[in-house]
Design an enzyme around this catalytic site. Structure first.
Site: not given
Ligand code: VG1
Ligand code: CO
Length: 475
Positions: A121-122, A201, A203, A205-206, A302
Site C-alpha cells: 500500500s502506502h 497510494d 494500490d 485505495d487512498r 476504500k
C-alpha cells in the site's frame, strides 16, 4: 492445460513468529520474503486453509497487485498453490496489476470467493522496500485507472496524469499520499495553474485532495464534505443514505454532519474491515479514515479514485472552488483542527513500553478531571480509555484499539501503534480540537494544536523513550 493431471506436492514447513497480519494484511521488507524459506508460501497456504474446503473446491479467486518489486514472482507461486489447493479459476489483473478497490469490485462482480492483493500500500517499494499481502474475502495500480477514467473518459489532458505507469519501485517515489511524500504535487499546485489536484497510494485505495494553490483538504474534512453534499453524487440519489462511519482517530467533522442530517454515525477501530461488516448489513453508505481513505458501499474497500470522482461531482454541482466549499463547510459546522504525528521505525520494545505506561496513566481514576495548563490554555480531562469496539452486527469485540484522552470541549489526544509497519514499530499520535468561533476558523492547525502536542509529548515522553527529536511525518 493438457489432459495429464498436475501433480500436487505436499511439503513440510513451519511458521515464523512475525507472520501475524496487521491492520491490513502482512507487510515486511522484500528481503524477508526472499531470504526466509517458504515465507510467502506459509502465508498463502494459511489464506487457502482459512477457506472451508467445500467452498474452495472449484472456486474462483482474484489475484492482483500494485506492480511493486516481487509482484510477479509472488503471483507465480500463488497460481501454483491455488491449483494445488483446489481453486478452479484464478482471475489475474493484466500484467499482474490491480488496485485494491478494483479487486474488491471484481470479487463482487464475478462472485469470487475472495482476492489476494500484493501490495504494501502506502509503504515504499523496490528491492529494499516493503512487500505485502492482503486477503479480501467475498465482501471484501492505480495509474492505469487514472488514465482510463480521468483522461480517456472524462477528457482531462494526458499530461494531467503524472507517475501513472506502474513501476516496481514507484520510480523512487514514496507511494503514501500525504503532504510530506506528495510535496511535489503540492508545489506544482501552488503555481495556481490547476484548480484540482489528487494523489493516490500504490494500490489506489487512498487519496489526497488539493485545491487551487495547493489548498489541502484534510481527509477527516473530506469525508465530512462528501457527507454534507451527498446528493450531488448520482449514486446516492439512487440508493439513498443509510449511515456514515469514521475510524476512531478520524476527527469528529463527520459527526457534525451526521447530527445535522439525523443520519446514524458509527465510530469504528482503524481499518476498513470494520466498515465492511456494517455495509454488508445495509447500515452504512459512506465511510472515511483520517489516513486518506474514503469510500462507499458499492464495494468493500476504500477507493481513491471514487473519492476524487465524488469531489468532482460536488464541484460540478456547486460550481465553487475546493477552498470555498471547504470554508463554507467550516462556517456551517465548525472546524475540527487536526494533525497526526508518525514516528516510524522506532524501537519496538520502547514503543510497547510507552503504550503500557500510558495506559496505566489514563486508566487511573485520578486522571479524569486533571487540568493541564500550557501557556494561557487550560485543558481538563473529561474521559480517557483504551478504545474498544463492539460490532453492532455480529457482536465481535475488538479491544486495545488506541489510547484516547478526551478533554472538555471535545479536544482529543490519541496514541496508537500501527499495524501496517514492516520494521520496528510506528507510533501514531493523533490530535484534534473543535472550533466554532467564526473569527478563529482560518488558522494554521500546527499553531492551534501546539499546546495539545506539548501535553502529548510530556505525557508520553516519546522523544526521550525513542531517542527521536520529532516525528517522521506530520500530516
Ligand atoms: C494504516 C492506517 C489505517 C488504514 C491502514 C491500511 O493502518 O492508519 O487507517 O486502514 O493503514 O491502509 P495503521 O495500522 O498503520 O495505522 V492501506 O492504504 O492498506 O491500505
Ligand atoms: Co493502500
Amino acid at each position: 492445460m493438457n489432459d495429464s493431471p498436475l501433480q500436487v506436492l505436499t511439503l513440510p514447513t513451519s511458521p515464523y513468529p512475525d507472520q501475524r497480519p496487521g491492520t491490513s494484511g502482512l507487510r515486511k521488507k522484500v528481503h524477508i520474503f526472499q531470504s526466509k524459506k517458504n515465507y510467502l508460501h506459509n502465508f498463502i497456504q494459511c489464506i487457502f486453509s482459512s477457506i472451508d474446503l467445500r467452498d474452495r473446491q472449484g472456486s474462483t479467486m482474484v489475484v492482483g497487485g500494485d506492480g511493486r518489486y516481487f509482484n510477479s514472482t509472488a503471483i507465480q507461486v500463488i497460481v501454483q498453490m491455488a491449483a494445488a489447493n483446489g481453486v478452479g479459476r484464478v482471475v489475474i489483473g493484466q500484467n499482474g496489476i490491480m488496485s485494491t478497490p478494483a479487486v474488491s469490485c471484481v470479487i463482487r462482480k464475478i462472485k469470487a470467493i475472495g482476492g489476494i492483493i500484493l501490495t504494501a500500500s502506502h509503504n515504499p517499494g523496490g528491492p529494499d522496500g516493503d512487500f505485502g499481502i492482503k486477503f479480501n474475502t467475498a465482501n471484501g495500480v492505480i495509474g492505469p485507472y487514472v488514465k482510463k477514467i480521468l483522461c480517456e473518459e472524462l477528457g482531462s489532458p494526458a499530461n494531467s496524469a503524472i507517475n501513472c505507469v506502474p513501476l516496481e519501485n514507484f520510480g523512487g517515489c514514496h507511494p503514501d499520499p500525504n503532504l510530506t511524500y506528495g510535496a511535489d504535487l503540492v508545489e506544482t499546485m501552488k503555481s495556481g495553474q490547476y484548480d484540482f489536484g489528487a494523489a493516490f497510494d500504490g494500490d489506489g485505495d487512498r487519496n489526497m485532495i488539493l485545491g487551487k494553490h495547493g489548498f489541502f483538504v484534510n481527509p477527516s474534512d473530506s469525508v465530512a464534505v462528501i457527507a454534507a453534499n451527498i446528493f450531488c453524487i448520482p449514486y446516492f440519489q439512487h440508493t439513498g443514505v443509510r449511515g456514515f462511519a469514521r475510524s476512531m482517530p478520524t476527527s469528529a467533522a463527520l459527526d457534525m454532519v451526521a447530527r445535522a442530517t439525523k443520519i446514524q454515525l458509527y465510530e469504528t477501530p482503524t481499518g476498513w474491515k470494520f466498515f465492511g461488516s456494517l455495509m454488508d448489513a445495509g447500515r452504512l453508505s459512506l465511510g472515511g479514515e483520517e489516513s486518506f481513505g474514503t469510500g462507499s458501499d458499492y464495494i468493500r474497500e476504500k477507493d481513491g479514485l471514487w473519492a476524487v470522482l465524488a469531489w468532482l461531482s460536488i464541484l460540478a454541482v456547486r460550481r465553487q472552488s475546493v477552498e470555498d466549499i471547504m470554508t463554507d463547510h467550516w462556517r456551517t459546522y465548525g472546524r475540527n483542527y487536526y494533525t497526526r504525528f508518525d514516528y516510524e521505525a522506532v524501537d519496538l520494545d520502547a514503543a510497547v513500553e510507552m503504550m503500557l505506561d500510558l495506559e496505566l496513566v489514563v486508566s487511573d481514576k485520578a486522571f479524569i478531571g486533571q487540568v493541564f495548563t500550557v501557556g494561557e490554555k487550560k485543558y481538563q480531562v473529561e474521559a480517557a480509555d483504551n478504545f474498544e469496539y463492539s460490532d453492532p452486527v455480529d457482536g465481535t469485540i475488538s479491544r486495545n484499539q488506541g489510547l484516547r484522552i478526551i478533554f472538555k470541549g471535545g479536544s482529543r489526544i490519541i496514541f496508537r501503534l500501527s499495524g501496517t509497519d514492516s520494521f520496528g514499530a510506528t507510533v501514531r499520535l493523533y490530535i484534534d480540537s473543535f472550533e466554532k468561533d467564526l473569527s478563529k476558523l482560518f488558522q494554521d492547525p500546527q499553531v492551534v494544536l501546539a499546546e495539545l502536542v506539548t501535553i502529548a509529548l510530556q505525557l508520553s515522553q516519546i522523544h526521550e523513550r525513542t531517542g527521536r527529536r520529532g516525528p517522521t511525518v506530520i500530516t
